[in-house]
Design a protein around this motif. Structure first.
Motif, PDB file in Angstrom:
ATOM      1  N   SER A   1      -3.125  -6.327   8.056  1.00  0.00           N
ATOM      2  CA  SER A   1      -2.836  -5.647   7.044  1.00  0.00           C
ATOM      3  C   SER A   1      -1.662  -4.257   7.066  1.00  0.00           C
TER       4      SER A   1
ATOM      5  N   CYS B   1      -2.181  -0.901  -5.685  1.00  0.00           N
ATOM      6  CA  CYS B   1      -2.847  -0.692  -4.517  1.00  0.00           C
ATOM      7  C   CYS B   1      -3.129  -1.946  -3.957  1.00  0.00           C
TER       8      CYS B   1
ATOM      9  N   THR C   1       0.956   3.394   2.160  1.00  0.00           N
ATOM     10  CA  THR C   1       1.345   3.448   3.632  1.00  0.00           C
ATOM     11  C   THR C   1       2.474   2.698   3.785  1.00  0.00           C
TER      12      THR C   1
ATOM     13  N   CYS D   1      -5.182  -3.180  -0.333  1.00  0.00           N
ATOM     14  CA  CYS D   1      -5.702  -2.112   0.411  1.00  0.00           C
ATOM     15  C   CYS D   1      -7.079  -1.827   0.163  1.00  0.00           C
TER      16      CYS D   1
ATOM     17  N   SER E   1       0.886  -1.224  -0.201  1.00  0.00           N
ATOM     18  CA  SER E   1       0.035   0.081  -0.079  1.00  0.00           C
ATOM     19  C   SER E   1       1.134   1.333  -0.085  1.00  0.00           C
TER      20      SER E   1
ATOM     21  N   SER F   1      -2.058  -1.764   5.217  1.00  0.00           N
ATOM     22  CA  SER F   1      -2.655  -0.740   4.797  1.00  0.00           C
ATOM     23  C   SER F   1      -3.261   0.257   5.706  1.00  0.00           C
ATOM     24  N   ASN F   2      -4.137   1.392   5.297  1.00  0.00           N
ATOM     25  CA  ASN F   2      -4.314   2.147   5.961  1.00  0.00           C
ATOM     26  C   ASN F   2      -5.846   2.547   6.668  1.00  0.00           C
TER      27      ASN F   2
ATOM     28  N   GLN G   1     -11.571  -4.618   2.523  1.00  0.00           N
ATOM     29  CA  GLN G   1     -10.665  -5.762   1.680  1.00  0.00           C
ATOM     30  C   GLN G   1     -11.370  -6.864   1.151  1.00  0.00           C
TER      31      GLN G   1
END
Length: 473
Positions: free
Chosen positions: A430, A411, A354, A414, A352, A432-433, A440
């Motif tokens: 994860s 991506c 992030t 994410c 991601s 991710s953010n 997901q």
């Protein structure tokens, strides 16, 4: 002149027309980043009005949200999840050709997630205003830029005018003292900040991250920190530029060189907030007290230390917060008072905007080296440049030997627009953010964490504290 904050200096330098009680300010935009999902309608509006792109040289496009992370076939075709995803990518390619916008298409050497690729090129620079039709544009604030996400109609406005209508936000200083301990990262820091502020605590503000713990962060870590500012409700997040910033930018393709570089650095050194500058709000945090963090609920503010226990909604004083926590526990299938460590997980995602940069992949590989994963594990580089560097360092071999999947940039999981999703009821740690319901995959349960914690959880097959696995490494 009164002392000014970093935000005020950048805003003032780009304000074309000041706001009034009836109208927002007009703000000039230095860099407009574009991807395939939020741009088609904007380009269609330009065509309908007979307009061109005002400053194509200040517009930069790539493909990331809908792109497959499985490689192309022998026939050169990419395995898109559905016809809509393929159409979005094809439409962006046509739009960029028609309007003269620089595009880094799928499979090209500089393609990647827009918030990874832009900084890599040196397109993001201190003191700039940066926008993109994506929530996590705040990433670029790590360079001392004022960067924020915009909607599709605003994408059209910037394409046509290179300006944007904006109300002036307030400022919130987040001062972080102390030193992050081993196994604790910028991801843990920002999750702790959001847990303290709440998902609405930064609404209407630009966060400026200050203090020795922030100064000690690498540029990759600062990008992680700023990236998630939006998850506290903030308009943007910023870190003042310093020698770490300049060293990271030096030599990149879009930054000046020679005397022009020296002049740019001299200008950028004037950007940090002046002594005595006033913020609308302030908060403080001790980095030394932090542990690895993980979320337990359905928003990024519902986070605890990986050694902690799931909170009891009954402890919430406000009815709305109590109801939110109860709903989150129902969706996540967790119990109040349950230790979060040891919660079984079926999927792990490392990647991601992030946490898909080279430092993030190195961190995951540090845990995975010589071990085997017990979950489905996807490791997705943030860009082609990150992938190439990681492969040169042998990180792809570490990942594959551990039993994890090494993917193409994008991506990916994410947001799951490209087909990389988890099944209903599955738990995914994860990097991710966002951990919203269904983010997901429909019915999927997301626990946000750092690359260290994600990799440790993949090895354990359950939420795990990464620190024991990092000892001696």
């Amino acid at each position: 002149m009164a002392p000014r904050t970093l935000f005020e200096k950048v805003w003032d330098a780009h304000q074309v027309q000041a706001e009034t009680a009836d109208t927002p300010a007009v703000l000039y935009i230095d860099l407009h980043l574009v991807h395939e999902v939020t741009s088609p309608q904007a380009f269609s509006e330009l065509r309908a009005r007979g307009l061109g792109v005002r400053r194509p040289e200040r517009t930069l496009a790539t493909m990331d949200h809908s792109t497959p992370t499985l490689p192309s076939g022998a026939d050169g075709r990419w395995p898109f999840a559905d016809p809509q995803a393929a159409a979005q990518v094809q439409r962006l390619e046509q739009n960029c050709a028609d309007f003269g916008v620089e595009l880094h298409p799928l499979g090209s050497p500089r393609q990647g997630i827009v918030h990874v690729m832009g900084p890599e090129l040196g397109a993001t620079q201190p003191g700039m205003t940066v926008v993109c039709g994506d929530s996590h544009t705040a990433t670029h604030g790590a360079f001392g830029a004022l960067a924020f996400g915009i909607g599709t109609s605003e994408v059209g406005h910037v394409l046509a005018s290179q300006c944007l209508l904006q109300r002036r936000p307030r400022t919130l200083a987040v001062k972080v003292d102390g030193t992050l301990r081993g196994g604790v990262t910028a991801k843990d820091l920002v999750l702790a900040i959001i847990a303290r502020l709440g998902v609405g605590g930064g609404t209407g503000h630009v966060l400026e991250y200050l203090g020795p713990a922030v100064r000690a962060l690498s540029m990759e870590a600062r990008m992680t920190l700023c990236n998630m500012s939006i998850e506290a409700g903030a308009r943007a997040g910023m870190v003042a530029p310093d020698d770490t910033t300049f060293q990271w930018l030096a030599g990149r393709s879009r930054v000046p060189s020679g005397a022009a570089w020296d002049a740019a650095v001299a200008r950028w050194r004037s950007l940090p907030s002046d002594p005595g500058a006033r913020y609308d709000r302030e908060m403080a945090l001790d980095a030394s007290a932090l542990e690895p963090m993980i979320t337990w609920g359905t928003n990024p503010g519902q986070g605890i230390a990986v050694t902690g226990r799931v909170p009891d909604p009954a402890a919430e004083k406000e009815a709305a917060a109590r109801a939110s926590a109860e709903a989150a526990l129902r969706y996540m299938g967790l119990r109040p008072g349950q230790a979060i460590a040891g919660q079984p997980v079926q999927v792990v995602f490392v990647g991601s905007c992030t946490n898909g940069r080279i430092e993030d992949l190195r961190a995951a590989a540090q845990v995975l080296r010589g071990r085997k994963v017990q979950t489905r594990t996807l490791v997705v580089p943030g860009s082609m440049a990150v992938k190439k560097l990681a492969e040169a360092e042998g990180l792809d071999r570490v990942v594959r030997e551990a039993g994890a999947e090494w993917r193409e940039p994008g991506c990916s999981m994410c947001i799951g627009m490209n087909g990389d999703v988890i099944a209903a009821g599955q738990y995914c740690v994860s990097t991710s953010n966002r951990n919203f319901e269904g983010r997901q995959g429909q019915g999927g349960r997301t626990l946000l964490a750092s690359p260290y914690t994600a990799a440790a959880s993949a090895v354990a097959g359950a939420v795990a504290d990464p620190r024991p696995l990092l000892e001696g490494r």
